[in-house]
Design an enzyme around this catalytic site. Structure first.
Site, PDB file in Angstrom:
ATOM      1  N   GLY A 212      51.741 -49.819  83.451  1.00 37.65           N
ATOM      2  CA  GLY A 212      51.349 -48.408  83.557  1.00 37.65           C
ATOM      3  C   GLY A 212      50.538 -47.991  82.337  1.00 37.65           C
TER       4      GLY A 212
ATOM      5  N   GLU B  27      59.193 -55.703  86.361  1.00 39.58           N
ATOM      6  CA  GLU B  27      59.706 -54.769  85.342  1.00 39.58           C
ATOM      7  C   GLU B  27      61.220 -54.879  85.263  1.00 39.58           C
ATOM      8  OE1 GLU B  27      56.323 -51.246  85.440  1.00 39.58           O
ATOM      9  OE2 GLU B  27      57.999 -51.109  86.805  1.00 39.58           O
TER      10      GLU B  27
ATOM     11  N   THR C  99      51.115 -45.743  79.964  1.00 41.95           N
ATOM     12  CA  THR C  99      51.836 -45.567  78.698  1.00 41.95           C
ATOM     13  C   THR C  99      52.160 -46.934  78.096  1.00 41.95           C
ATOM     14  OG1 THR C  99      52.872 -43.720  79.889  1.00 41.95           O
ATOM     15  CG2 THR C  99      53.599 -44.103  77.644  1.00 41.95           C
TER      16      THR C  99
ATOM     17  N   GLY D  87      57.211 -47.904  80.618  1.00 47.49           N
ATOM     18  CA  GLY D  87      57.108 -46.492  80.974  1.00 47.49           C
ATOM     19  C   GLY D  87      58.078 -46.162  82.100  1.00 47.49           C
ATOM     20  N   ALA D  88      57.953 -44.971  82.655  1.00 46.06           N
ATOM     21  CA  ALA D  88      58.795 -44.562  83.790  1.00 46.06           C
ATOM     22  C   ALA D  88      58.083 -43.445  84.536  1.00 46.06           C
ATOM     23  CB  ALA D  88      60.163 -44.090  83.301  1.00 46.06           C
TER      24      ALA D  88
END
Ligand code: 5RP
Length: 226
Positions: free
Chosen positions: A24, A103, A26, A82-83
Site C-alpha cells: 500500500g 501480508e 503508506t 498499513g491498514a
C-alpha cells in the site's frame, strides 16, 4: 503524514534484522525511508515483501540486493504495514490492495509488528467504509459468495480489475480472486477463522490476532500511538 509515519516506523529497524515490507501507499513511504536509513546507517537487513508491488518498490529505491523470498527465511524480526481500518480494540481490516494473504503470512509471524496509518483510518467499528476482502480460489468464488450471504447476510462482490485494458476479475499475486464482502454488522475477532473455514477461502482481511502490534496513527498534529 505518510512520511512522518515512515520515519517513526524506521526507528524500529536494527542492524541484521529481517524486515517484512507491507503493501500500500503508506508501506511504500516506509520502503523509501528504509532505503535512506540503510544507506545512512550502513546497516545490513534482509527484506521480505508482501506483494509484487512492494518488491518492485524496494528494487526501485535500491534495496533489491536485500530481498529474499518469504519461503527462504526462518524468522521475521519486524514487519511494517498499513491498514484500511483500525478499531480501538486493535482489530484491523486489510487487503484494500489485494495483498492480504502474504501480508498475513508476514505480519502474523513477525516478532514485532508496526502498523502505520493516517488517523482517519481509526473507526468506531469495522468494517465502516471498506468491505472485508476475502481471497478465494477462482473455482470457488461464486460458492463462497453465496455461503457468506446465506450464513451472515450482506453482499459479497467479485473484485474486478480496473487497471489498464484488463477485463474481468482482479487476479492476486497468488493467482486467486478477491471477494469484497459488506457484512450487515461489525466484524468480531472469531469471524476471521469462521470465514477462513469456508472451503475455497484462502484468507481474509480481518487481522484480529495481533493485538500486540504497535499502531502508529498520524494527523496534522503529528504521530501518536493507539
Ligand atoms: C493492502 C493493504 C494496505 O495496507 C491497505 O490497503 C492500506 O493502504 P494505504 O496505505 O495505501 O492506505 O492492506 O492489501
Amino acid at each position: 503524514m505518510k512520511e512522518l509515519l515512515a520515519k517513526r516506523a524506521a526507528e524500529f529497524v536494527r542492524d541484521g534484522y529481517v524486515v517484512g515490507l507491507g503493501s500500500g501507499s503508506t508501506a511504500k513511504a516506509f520502503i523509501e525511508e528504509l532505503a535512506r536509513v540503510v544507506r545512512e546507517r550502513s546497516i545490513e537487513v534482509t527484506l521480505v515483501a508482501t506483494s509484487a508491488d512492494s518488491e518492485m518498490k524496494a528494487v526501485e529505491v535500491g534495496l533489491g540486493r536485500f530481498l529474499a523470498p518469504i519461503w527462504a527465511i526462518d524468522r521475521i524480526d519486524l514487519a511494517v504495514d498499513g491498514a484500511d481500518e483500525v478499531t480501538k480494540d486493535r482489530l484491523l481490516i486489510k487487503g484494500g490492495g489485494g495483498a492480504l494473504v502474504r501480508e498475513k503470512i508476514v505480519d502474523y509471524r513477525a516478532s514485532e509488528l508496526v502498523i502505520i496509518a493516517e488517523s482517519h483510518k481509526l473507526v468506531e467499528r469495522a468494517p465502516s467504509r471498506h468491505p472485508i476482502p476475502i481471497e478465494v480460489i477462482p473455482a470457488a468464488w461464486r460458492l463462497v459468495a453465496k455461503d457468506l450471504e446465506k450464513r451472515w447476510g450482506g453482499r459479497a462482490e467479485l473484485r474486478t480489475c480496473k487497471c489498464g485494458g484488463k477485463l474481468g476479475p482482479l487476479v492476486t499475486d497468488n493467482g486467486n480472486y478477491v471477494l469484497d464482502w459488506t457484512p450487515p454488522g461489525p466484524a468480531y475477532p472469531e469471524l476471521e477463522d469462521e470465514i477462513k473455514a469456508i472451503p475455497g477461502v484462502v484468507d481474509n482481511g480481518i487481522f484480529a490476532k495481533r493485538r500486540d502490534a504497535v499502531i502508529l496513527l498520524a494527523d496534522e498534529r503529528g504521530v501518536f500511538a493507539l
